[in-house]
Design a protein around this motif. Structure first.
Motif, PDB file in Angstrom:
ATOM      1  N   VAL A 223       0.838  -1.201   0.000  1.00  9.60           N
ATOM      2  CA  VAL A 223       0.000   0.000   0.000  1.00  9.60           C
ATOM      3  C   VAL A 223       0.875   1.254   0.000  1.00  9.60           C
ATOM      4  CG1 VAL A 223      -1.724   1.302   1.321  1.00  9.60           C
ATOM      5  CG2 VAL A 223      -1.960  -1.180   1.060  1.00  9.60           C
ATOM      6  N   GLU A 224       1.995   1.197   0.704  1.00  7.87           N
ATOM      7  CA  GLU A 224       2.886   2.349   0.771  1.00  7.87           C
ATOM      8  C   GLU A 224       3.571   2.639  -0.559  1.00  7.87           C
ATOM      9  OE1 GLU A 224       3.566   1.592   5.518  1.00  7.87           O
ATOM     10  OE2 GLU A 224       5.220   1.197   4.142  1.00  7.87           O
ATOM     11  N   LEU A 225       3.727   1.612  -1.396  1.00 11.56           N
ATOM     12  CA  LEU A 225       4.321   1.845  -2.717  1.00 11.56           C
ATOM     13  C   LEU A 225       3.452   2.791  -3.543  1.00 11.56           C
ATOM     14  CD1 LEU A 225       6.974   0.613  -3.930  1.00 11.56           C
ATOM     15  CD2 LEU A 225       5.482  -0.690  -5.450  1.00 11.56           C
ATOM     16  N   LEU A 226       2.155   2.825  -3.249  1.00  7.48           N
ATOM     17  CA  LEU A 226       1.250   3.732  -3.962  1.00  7.48           C
ATOM     18  C   LEU A 226       1.594   5.189  -3.678  1.00  7.48           C
ATOM     19  CD1 LEU A 226      -2.128   1.872  -3.302  1.00  7.48           C
ATOM     20  CD2 LEU A 226      -0.802   1.883  -5.425  1.00  7.48           C
ATOM     21  N   ALA A 227       2.085   5.478  -2.469  1.00  5.34           N
ATOM     22  CA  ALA A 227       2.501   6.845  -2.141  1.00  5.34           C
ATOM     23  C   ALA A 227       3.746   7.220  -2.932  1.00  5.34           C
ATOM     24  CB  ALA A 227       2.765   6.969  -0.643  1.00  5.34           C
ATOM     25  N   CYS A 228       4.660   6.270  -3.097  1.00  4.91           N
ATOM     26  CA  CYS A 228       5.857   6.520  -3.919  1.00  4.91           C
ATOM     27  C   CYS A 228       5.468   6.776  -5.366  1.00  4.91           C
ATOM     28  CB  CYS A 228       6.804   5.325  -3.842  1.00  4.91           C
ATOM     29  SG  CYS A 228       7.571   5.080  -2.226  1.00  4.91           S
ATOM     30  N   MET A 229       4.544   5.990  -5.878  1.00  3.26           N
ATOM     31  CA  MET A 229       4.108   6.165  -7.263  1.00  3.26           C
ATOM     32  C   MET A 229       3.397   7.495  -7.462  1.00  3.26           C
ATOM     33  SD  MET A 229       2.871   2.220  -7.873  1.00  3.26           S
ATOM     34  CE  MET A 229       2.026   2.566  -9.404  1.00  3.26           C
ATOM     35  N   MET A 230       2.623   7.926  -6.467  1.00  6.77           N
ATOM     36  CA  MET A 230       1.934   9.218  -6.546  1.00  6.77           C
ATOM     37  C   MET A 230       2.943  10.358  -6.580  1.00  6.77           C
ATOM     38  SD  MET A 230      -1.105  10.734  -4.082  1.00  6.77           S
ATOM     39  CE  MET A 230      -0.081  10.960  -2.615  1.00  6.77           C
ATOM     40  N   ALA A 231       3.999  10.245  -5.792  1.00  7.01           N
ATOM     41  CA  ALA A 231       5.036  11.279  -5.777  1.00  7.01           C
ATOM     42  C   ALA A 231       5.737  11.366  -7.132  1.00  7.01           C
ATOM     43  CB  ALA A 231       6.045  10.994  -4.674  1.00  7.01           C
ATOM     44  N   LEU A 232       6.014  10.214  -7.714  1.00 14.80           N
ATOM     45  CA  LEU A 232       6.738  10.176  -8.984  1.00 14.80           C
ATOM     46  C   LEU A 232       5.859  10.607 -10.157  1.00 14.80           C
ATOM     47  CD1 LEU A 232       8.529   6.738  -8.479  1.00 14.80           C
ATOM     48  CD2 LEU A 232       9.624   8.981  -8.422  1.00 14.80           C
ATOM     49  N   LYS A 233       4.653  10.089 -10.206  1.00 11.36           N
ATOM     50  CA  LYS A 233       3.788  10.292 -11.377  1.00 11.36           C
ATOM     51  C   LYS A 233       3.007  11.601 -11.310  1.00 11.36           C
ATOM     52  CE  LYS A 233       0.766   7.580 -14.388  1.00 11.36           C
ATOM     53  NZ  LYS A 233      -0.354   8.504 -14.625  1.00 11.36           N
ATOM     54  N   ASP A 234       2.519  11.947 -10.114  1.00  9.18           N
ATOM     55  CA  ASP A 234       1.639  13.113  -9.974  1.00  9.18           C
ATOM     56  C   ASP A 234       2.316  14.300  -9.294  1.00  9.18           C
ATOM     57  OD1 ASP A 234      -0.389  11.470 -11.041  1.00  9.18           O
ATOM     58  OD2 ASP A 234      -0.929  10.749  -9.041  1.00  9.18           O
ATOM     59  N   GLY A 235       3.505  14.097  -8.765  1.00  8.82           N
ATOM     60  CA  GLY A 235       4.194  15.193  -8.088  1.00  8.82           C
ATOM     61  C   GLY A 235       3.538  15.606  -6.790  1.00  8.82           C
ATOM     62  N   ILE A 236       2.867  14.661  -6.121  1.00  9.69           N
ATOM     63  CA  ILE A 236       2.220  14.936  -4.833  1.00  9.69           C
ATOM     64  C   ILE A 236       2.827  14.019  -3.777  1.00  9.69           C
ATOM     65  CG2 ILE A 236       0.063  14.947  -3.528  1.00  9.69           C
ATOM     66  CD1 ILE A 236      -1.399  15.360  -6.200  1.00  9.69           C
ATOM     67  N   VAL A 237       3.410  14.615  -2.753  1.00  7.11           N
ATOM     68  CA  VAL A 237       4.025  13.855  -1.670  1.00  7.11           C
ATOM     69  C   VAL A 237       3.038  13.744  -0.512  1.00  7.11           C
ATOM     70  CG1 VAL A 237       5.918  13.777  -0.008  1.00  7.11           C
ATOM     71  CG2 VAL A 237       6.342  14.565  -2.350  1.00  7.11           C
ATOM     72  N   ALA A 238       2.693  12.527  -0.168  1.00  3.54           N
ATOM     73  CA  ALA A 238       1.732  12.282   0.917  1.00  3.54           C
ATOM     74  C   ALA A 238       2.311  12.749   2.254  1.00  3.54           C
ATOM     75  CB  ALA A 238       1.384  10.801   0.988  1.00  3.54           C
ATOM     76  N   PRO A 239       1.471  13.264   3.145  1.00  2.00           N
ATOM     77  CA  PRO A 239       1.962  13.781   4.430  1.00  2.00           C
ATOM     78  C   PRO A 239       2.042  12.723   5.526  1.00  2.00           C
ATOM     79  CG  PRO A 239      -0.365  14.226   4.244  1.00  2.00           C
ATOM     80  CD  PRO A 239       0.025  13.514   2.969  1.00  2.00           C
ATOM     81  N   THR A 240       2.705  13.080   6.598  1.00  5.93           N
ATOM     82  CA  THR A 240       2.622  12.356   7.868  1.00  5.93           C
ATOM     83  C   THR A 240       1.593  13.105   8.702  1.00  5.93           C
ATOM     84  OG1 THR A 240       4.983  11.832   7.761  1.00  5.93           O
ATOM     85  CG2 THR A 240       3.889  11.559   9.888  1.00  5.93           C
ATOM     86  N   ILE A 241       0.386  12.561   8.813  1.00  2.00           N
ATOM     87  CA  ILE A 241      -0.634  13.274   9.578  1.00  2.00           C
ATOM     88  C   ILE A 241      -0.485  12.951  11.064  1.00  2.00           C
ATOM     89  CG2 ILE A 241      -2.190  13.285   7.595  1.00  2.00           C
ATOM     90  CD1 ILE A 241      -3.975  11.293   9.189  1.00  2.00           C
ATOM     91  N   GLY A 242      -1.151  13.736  11.910  1.00  2.00           N
ATOM     92  CA  GLY A 242      -1.076  13.537  13.356  1.00  2.00           C
ATOM     93  C   GLY A 242       0.195  14.079  13.970  1.00  2.00           C
ATOM     94  N   TYR A 243       1.004  14.771  13.172  1.00  2.00           N
ATOM     95  CA  TYR A 243       2.266  15.318  13.677  1.00  2.00           C
ATOM     96  C   TYR A 243       1.967  16.562  14.509  1.00  2.00           C
ATOM     97  CZ  TYR A 243       7.162  16.822  13.628  1.00  2.00           C
ATOM     98  OH  TYR A 243       8.437  17.205  13.982  1.00  2.00           O
ATOM     99  N   GLU A 244       2.393  16.534  15.774  1.00  2.00           N
ATOM    100  CA  GLU A 244       2.036  17.617  16.695  1.00  2.00           C
ATOM    101  C   GLU A 244       3.229  18.306  17.350  1.00  2.00           C
ATOM    102  OE1 GLU A 244      -2.275  15.673  18.027  1.00  2.00           O
ATOM    103  OE2 GLU A 244      -0.594  15.658  19.428  1.00  2.00           O
ATOM    104  N   GLU A 245       4.322  17.590  17.505  1.00  2.00           N
ATOM    105  CA  GLU A 245       5.428  18.140  18.288  1.00  2.00           C
ATOM    106  C   GLU A 245       6.764  17.622  17.765  1.00  2.00           C
ATOM    107  OE1 GLU A 245       6.864  18.020  22.980  1.00  2.00           O
ATOM    108  OE2 GLU A 245       4.836  17.376  22.441  1.00  2.00           O
TER     109      GLU A 245
END
Length: 403
Positions: free
Chosen positions: A339-361
């Motif tokens: 499933v995480e490979l899909l984030a890599c493919m999105m970054a490469l193909k669409d130029g969108i880097v998925a975030p790390t959500i829930g980051y607070e500190e």
């Protein structure tokens, strides 16, 4: 050495039942983690997970199939359906003989096993369904995919805990690159969200009761997810000759063993896997723009992984983007790398880097650009996918955008 490309992708997970839905959710920073809906959830101290909601097996499979398909196999077949439809490959003759399937899973048919332990030990039944063994065995999903699509070449299952998917995809890549296979269906699947599976994980005391916050100083553990990711890996010239759409190129991978501790990760083992993948792909550290981190949200993993990245990339580490999408879809254990490979493919193909959500500190020990909370537009030419498993087994894949 043959070149290897991805010509099909499919998924089902807590963020969506397709690649398009999943990548859209990743880009929007959607959280797929919520209250668990499983039997005896009130007996669990941890009651959250990234569950595939509103799922009906009867909407996809008939009664005879359901008797043979555990939930992890169902997820595999659904993800593979999407990947095969996009790829457009049909397997017959010599192509079928030189194509196979390698999937990763850690628990296999754990739901089936849990249900039948209940039947035998709790309810006192003396008979179980005759297909329980073929339903719960770890290779069930890979075998059913091979039968469904006439894949008569090398086919097997990899079980290396949280690195299972990356190990599976690495082996598929190696087979095509070496000429052993022309195409491979590969990825990973997991469905451990049952009472017995969850109880076992609770015993490790690594689970969060409220959220997955990778790299954040107030993180307090991982959150389990479920689902599958499937891909068609294909020899480049074969794909180009038939006019296939190429989603990304797989250019390298590396596997290492920490050889040190059954649960505590090693910075040296992780660093050797990352640097090995770069060497295998003939890349320099500065070529990499994005890393999809293993990023479980546990103190041990996150600081070890950041230290390994800092060691390998040196000054370039400050220019890297590295996020953990487990904050959204949870930790799919044996299926997570797929499933995480899909984030890599999105970054490469669409130029969108998925975030790390829930980051607070901010955590001084994780002082890298973890793309906090909001996705980012950026041109990425090379992406890495990290997987570091219990048992000290590491697997890193390198992908490149095909111009």
């Amino acid at each position: 050495m043959k070149r290897v490309v991805i010509t099909g992708a499919g998924t089902i997970n807590a963020l969506g039942s397709s690649v398009a839905q999943t990548q859209k959710a990743m880009a929007e920073g959607v959280c797929g983690i919520g209250p668990l809906d499983i039997r005896d959830v009130d007996r669990l101290s941890v009651q959250i997970g990234a569950q595939v909601k509103d799922y009906s097996e009867t909407a996809h499979f008939n009664r005879q199939q359901i008797a043979l398909y555990d939930r992890f196999t169902q997820f595999t077949l659904l993800a593979t359906r999407e990947a095969m439809a996009q790829s457009g490959l049909k397997f017959s003759g010599e192509l079928a003989d030189k194509s196979g399937v390698i999937f990763g899973t850690s628990g296999g048919g754990l739901t089936t096993q849990d249900e039948n332990y209940r039947a035998v030990y709790e309810e006192g039944k003396n008979r179980v369904h005759p297909f329980i063994v073929p339903k719960l065995m770890n290779n069930a999903a890979a075998s059913h995919v091979s039968m469904e699509y006439n894949l008569r070449g090398p086919s097997f299952t990899v079980a290396t805990a949280c690195a299972s998917s990356n190990h599976a995809m690495g082996q598929a890549f190696a087979m095509i690159r070496s000429g052993v296979a022309t195409a491979m269906v590969t990825g990973g699947s997991e469905s451990m969200l049952c009472f017995g599976g969850f109880k076992a994980w609770e015993g490790l005391r690594v689970m969060s009761r409220d959220a997955c916050r990778p790299f954040s100083a107030n993180r307090n553990g991982m959150v389990q997810g479920e689902g599958a990711g499937a891909f068609v890996f294909e020899e480049f010239e074969h794909a180009r000759a038939r006019g296939a759409e190429i989603l990304a190129e797989v250019v390298g991978y590396c596997m290492t063993s920490d050889a040190s501790d059954i649960v505590m990760p090693s910075k040296m083992g992780a660093a050797r896997a990352i640097s090995g993948a770069l060497k295998d792909a003939r890349l320099n550290p500065q070529d990499v723009g994005y890393i999809n981190a293993h990023g479980t949200g546990t103190t041990a993993n996150d600081k070890t992984e950041c230290a390994a990245v800092a060691d390998v990339f040196g000054p370039h580490a400050d220019k890297l983007m590295m996020s953990s999408t487990k904050s959204m879809h949870g930790h799919l254990i044996g299926g997570t790398g797929a499933v995480e490979l899909l984030a890599c493919m999105m970054a490469l193909k669409d130029g969108i880097v998925a975030p790390t959500i829930g980051y607070e500190e901010e955590d001084p020990e994780c002082a890298l650009d973890v793309v906090p909370n909001v996705a980012r537009e950026a041109k990425v030419d090379v992406a890495l996918s990290n997987a570091f498993a219990f048992g000290g087994l590491n697997a890193v894949l390198a992908l490149r955008r095909l111009n």
